[in-house]
Design a protein around this motif. Structure first.
Motif, short mmCIF file in Angstrom:
data_model
loop_
_atom_site.label_atom_id
_atom_site.label_comp_id
_atom_site.label_asym_id
_atom_site.label_seq_id
_atom_site.Cartn_x
_atom_site.Cartn_y
_atom_site.Cartn_z
N MET A 85 9.30 18.49 -5.93
CA MET A 85 8.65 18.35 -4.62
C MET A 85 7.83 17.06 -4.63
SD MET A 85 9.63 20.84 -2.67
CE MET A 85 8.46 21.12 -1.36
N THR A 86 8.54 15.95 -4.71
CA THR A 86 7.90 14.63 -4.70
C THR A 86 8.15 13.98 -3.34
OG1 THR A 86 9.87 13.48 -5.52
CG2 THR A 86 8.36 14.38 -7.18
N TYR A 90 12.51 16.19 -2.14
CA TYR A 90 11.86 17.49 -1.95
C TYR A 90 12.72 18.42 -1.11
CZ TYR A 90 10.56 15.62 2.64
OH TYR A 90 10.59 15.09 3.90
N PRO A 113 6.37 17.76 0.71
CA PRO A 113 6.08 17.57 -0.71
C PRO A 113 4.71 18.15 -1.12
CG PRO A 113 6.97 15.56 0.21
CD PRO A 113 6.73 16.49 1.36
#
Length: 162
Positions: A85-86, A90, A113
């Motif tokens: 989840m960047t 994500y 994210p």
């Protein structure tokens, strides 16, 4: 010989009232009857409306739901996606579908994210023994899915809500 059926005297006012009632009744919309539950075709159509022509891959997503539930009124469910989840990569959304409830799309969750991890937990209602499908849409536009067959001994969702 007398007739058993005597014509009823009809006044002009009564005739106009009958005509107005008939006209008003004909202006009412027709009521369409839909099945009280979704069908496999409705499930496929709902999924297609989400993914369009994209290929849905199996994997990356985990759907935790009991395979046998005694009461379909409150079925616990957790959907998690094995994906970072960047800001660059994500999970954008998680969607849950079913095969036999009045509406095939049970839930939609939209993530960013900042959610930290791609996991949602909720309770759903299930009308009958059926397939439950979870689909995750990733930020790269790909779709991933998981399917679980759930046996329901006491059904819920037997009437469609307005």
């Amino acid at each position: 010989m007398e007739s058993m059926f005597e014509p009823l005297p009809l006044s002009r006012r009564h005739l106009l009232q009958l005509a107005a009632t008939a006209t008003a009744a004909s202006a009412l919309p027709l009521i369409t009857v839909r099945p009280a539950q979704a069908t496999p075709a409705m499930l496929a159509s709902a999924i297609r409306s989400l993914v369009g022509e994209a290929h849905v891959q199996v994997g990356k997503i985990r759907l935790d739901i009991p395979p046998l539930v005694e009461n379909g009124n409150t079925v616990p469910m957790t959907v998690s996606v094995d994906h970072p989840m960047t800001p660059d990569s994500y999970v954008k959304s998680i969607h849950v579908f079913n095969e036999k409830n009045p509406q095939p799309n049970v839930a939609n969750f939209h993530l960013t994210p900042s959610a930290g991890r791609a996991q949602v937990t909720t309770r759903i209602r299930l009308a009958d023994t059926q397939k439950v499908v979870a689909i995750a849409k990733l930020s790269d536009g790909s779709f991933w899915s998981a399917t679980v067959d759930v046996i329901v001994t006491l059904a819920a969702c037997t009437e469609e809500m307005p």
